[in-house]
Scaffold this active site. Structure first.
Site, PDB file in Angstrom:
ATOM      1  N   CYS A   1       0.857  -1.183   0.000  1.00 53.36           N
ATOM      2  CA  CYS A   1       0.000   0.000   0.000  1.00 53.36           C
ATOM      3  C   CYS A   1       0.894   1.234   0.000  1.00 53.36           C
ATOM      4  O   CYS A   1       1.915   1.262   0.679  1.00 53.36           O
ATOM      5  CB  CYS A   1      -0.904  -0.008   1.232  1.00 53.36           C
ATOM      6  SG  CYS A   1      -2.062   1.386   1.316  1.00 53.36           S
TER       7      CYS A   1
ATOM      8  N   CYS B   1       0.379   4.643   6.263  1.00 50.18           N
ATOM      9  CA  CYS B   1      -0.140   4.895   7.616  1.00 50.18           C
ATOM     10  C   CYS B   1       0.845   4.357   8.656  1.00 50.18           C
ATOM     11  O   CYS B   1       1.343   3.235   8.532  1.00 50.18           O
ATOM     12  CB  CYS B   1      -1.510   4.248   7.784  1.00 50.18           C
ATOM     13  SG  CYS B   1      -2.756   4.885   6.637  1.00 50.18           S
TER      14      CYS B   1
ATOM     15  N   CYS C   1       0.306   0.801  10.444  1.00 51.84           N
ATOM     16  CA  CYS C   1      -0.103  -0.324   9.598  1.00 51.84           C
ATOM     17  C   CYS C   1       1.100  -1.016   8.978  1.00 51.84           C
ATOM     18  O   CYS C   1       1.927  -0.379   8.320  1.00 51.84           O
ATOM     19  CB  CYS C   1      -1.046   0.178   8.500  1.00 51.84           C
ATOM     20  SG  CYS C   1      -1.652  -1.128   7.408  1.00 51.84           S
TER      21      CYS C   1
ATOM     22  N   GLY D   1      -3.924  -2.933   1.190  1.00 50.67           N
ATOM     23  CA  GLY D   1      -4.122  -1.950   0.142  1.00 50.67           C
ATOM     24  C   GLY D   1      -5.251  -0.970   0.379  1.00 50.67           C
ATOM     25  O   GLY D   1      -6.110  -1.157   1.240  1.00 50.67           O
TER      26      GLY D   1
ATOM     27  N   SER E   1     -11.381   4.924   7.421  1.00 42.62           N
ATOM     28  CA  SER E   1     -10.377   4.744   8.466  1.00 42.62           C
ATOM     29  C   SER E   1      -9.924   6.129   8.912  1.00 42.62           C
ATOM     30  O   SER E   1      -9.157   6.797   8.218  1.00 42.62           O
ATOM     31  CB  SER E   1      -9.200   3.930   7.908  1.00 42.62           C
ATOM     32  OG  SER E   1      -8.260   3.647   8.908  1.00 42.62           O
TER      33      SER E   1
ATOM     34  N   ASN F   1      -9.027   7.490  12.604  1.00 39.61           N
ATOM     35  CA  ASN F   1      -7.877   7.292  13.500  1.00 39.61           C
ATOM     36  C   ASN F   1      -7.311   8.535  14.176  1.00 39.61           C
ATOM     37  O   ASN F   1      -6.392   8.415  14.994  1.00 39.61           O
ATOM     38  CB  ASN F   1      -6.745   6.578  12.755  1.00 39.61           C
ATOM     39  CG  ASN F   1      -7.234   5.321  12.085  1.00 39.61           C
ATOM     40  OD1 ASN F   1      -7.842   4.467  12.715  1.00 39.61           O
ATOM     41  ND2 ASN F   1      -7.027   5.219  10.776  1.00 39.61           N
TER      42      ASN F   1
ATOM     43  N   ASN G   1      -2.897  -3.196  17.275  1.00 42.02           N
ATOM     44  CA  ASN G   1      -2.345  -4.549  17.272  1.00 42.02           C
ATOM     45  C   ASN G   1      -0.839  -4.509  17.022  1.00 42.02           C
ATOM     46  O   ASN G   1      -0.372  -3.770  16.157  1.00 42.02           O
ATOM     47  CB  ASN G   1      -3.026  -5.389  16.183  1.00 42.02           C
ATOM     48  CG  ASN G   1      -4.480  -5.670  16.503  1.00 42.02           C
ATOM     49  OD1 ASN G   1      -4.795  -6.319  17.498  1.00 42.02           O
ATOM     50  ND2 ASN G   1      -5.385  -5.158  15.677  1.00 42.02           N
TER      51      ASN G   1
ATOM     52  N   CYS H   1      -6.291  -6.318  12.527  1.00 45.18           N
ATOM     53  CA  CYS H   1      -6.246  -5.047  11.810  1.00 45.18           C
ATOM     54  C   CYS H   1      -4.857  -4.422  11.908  1.00 45.18           C
ATOM     55  O   CYS H   1      -4.294  -4.294  12.990  1.00 45.18           O
ATOM     56  CB  CYS H   1      -7.291  -4.102  12.402  1.00 45.18           C
ATOM     57  SG  CYS H   1      -7.351  -2.493  11.607  1.00 45.18           S
TER      58      CYS H   1
END
Length: 358
Positions: free
Chosen positions: A115, A119, A122, A162, A218, A220, A294, A337
């Site tokens: 991607c 972020c 991620c 992605g 998303s 956040n 996570n 996630c």
């Protein structure tokens, strides 16, 4: 010149039947029967009665069709959540997640390998973008889940690897195949596309003439300064513009938008952040999905304490927002996630895929 195979997983029933009848000069309705059998049963063993007097036509249709799907390279479970990896012909991995539920499960599928959104929280974003998935690769994920792993798929979410709107045309073509009444036949409200805030994608979606999927955003972070740090896309599309896009989507579709918010310890998890979040979402038809951070392969963040998670959730609910605090699942198999990445693939060179007839 040999005719390239017609990939059945890359077509709606209409376009597949058109492609077959174009090559054979006949067989439109028979091709639709082949399509329906393949998508509903995962095989074509039950076709003989329908082709009792047209065996030669059946063989011609089959000879023109590519029924292939990608192989599973790994299948993992932690007892609650499953994750399977599909190996592509250019030796990359596509990751998909199975989330069992009482009334049928949810399949989380990928739209890209890697991607480019970057972020900070991620694992996929740290890979960079290797390439977009093809329609066949996207549909292979559902085909494998349903017919090879025998997973009962009730809902599909484009929340894997992605940014779906970064591969807009292919994702929407896959959506039309998923909802084809002669194929998988999923309802449009059973499919959700999640975006990091790609406004072009949201507004392109609103221009579609067919029934639309659900939308998830998303978010956040509740302010531009923090979101700029966590999600670089915010520098291009700040919160004011994102708010307007969400508002327009809600108004034009009468759909409720899902707001995903990853809670990160001492970053975006204070009551002050919760206040800012409720102020930002005021006037929007949304529901909120709170996701504890996570752990990843190279951690720079942590998940908040349970008391912090509960206080944040309670505040949003007290302000009248429908809010779910997601139970953490799939961490042990890196299926939760933000965990769907593979930094070992980061240095792989792009590969030109062979063209199948579409």
């Amino acid at each position: 010149m040999k005719i390239p195979p017609i990939s059945i997983l890359s077509h709606t029933s209409e376009s597949y039947a058109n492609a077959i009848s174009h090559e054979l000069g006949k067989g439109f309705q028979h091709a639709k029967l082949v399509y329906q059998e393949w998508f509903r049963r995962g095989n074509i063993s039950g076709l003989n009665p329908a082709f009792k007097n047209a065996q030669a036509l059946l063989q011609n249709i089959l000879s023109l069709t590519d029924f292939s799907f990608l192989p599973i390279s790994q299948n993992l479970t932690d007892g609650q959540t499953g994750k399977f990896l599909i190996k592509t012909i250019d030796d990359l991995d596509i990751k998909s997640v199975l989330i069992p539920m009482q009334a049928g499960g949810t399949l989380c599928i990928s739209s890209q390998i890697g991607c480019q959104m970057g972020c900070a929280f991620c694992e996929t974003g740290r890979m960079g973008l290797l390439r977009n998935l093809t329609t066949q690769e996207i549909l292979s994920q559902l085909f494998i889940a349903k017919f090879r792993l025998h997973f009962s798929v009730r809902n599909i979410v484009f929340m894997g690897m992605g940014e779906p709107f970064d591969n807009y045309d292919t994702v929407m073509h896959a959506f039309r195949i998923l909802t084809d009444s002669h194929g998988f036949g999923l309802g449009n409200n059973r499919i959700t596309i999640s975006t990091s805030g790609c406004l072009e994608g949201i507004y392109r979606l609103l221009q579609e003439t067919t029934p639309l999927p659900n939308l998830a955003v998303s978010l956040n972070a509740p302010n531009d300064e923090l979101r700029n740090k966590l999600m670089p896309i915010n520098k291009k599309y700040p919160l004011k513009e994102l708010y307007q896009a969400i508002y327009d989507f809600c108004k034009q579709t009468s759909k409720q938008v899902l707001i995903a918010y990853v809670l990160i310890k001492e970053q975006n998890d204070s009551i002050e952040h919760a206040k800012q979040l409720t102020n930002f979402l005021s006037g929007l038809n949304v529901k909120i999905n709170l996701i504890p951070y996570n752990p990843q392969s190279r951690d720079r963040f942590q998940s908040p304490e349970q008391s912090t998670l509960e206080n944040f959730t309670s505040y949003l609910r007290e302000k009248g927002f429908y809010t779910l605090l997601r139970q953490t699942k799939g961490q042990k198999i890196m299926a939760a996630c933000g965990q769907l990445g593979n930094l070992e693939l980061k240095r792989k060179k792009p590969f030109i895929l062979p063209i199948l007839k579409e």
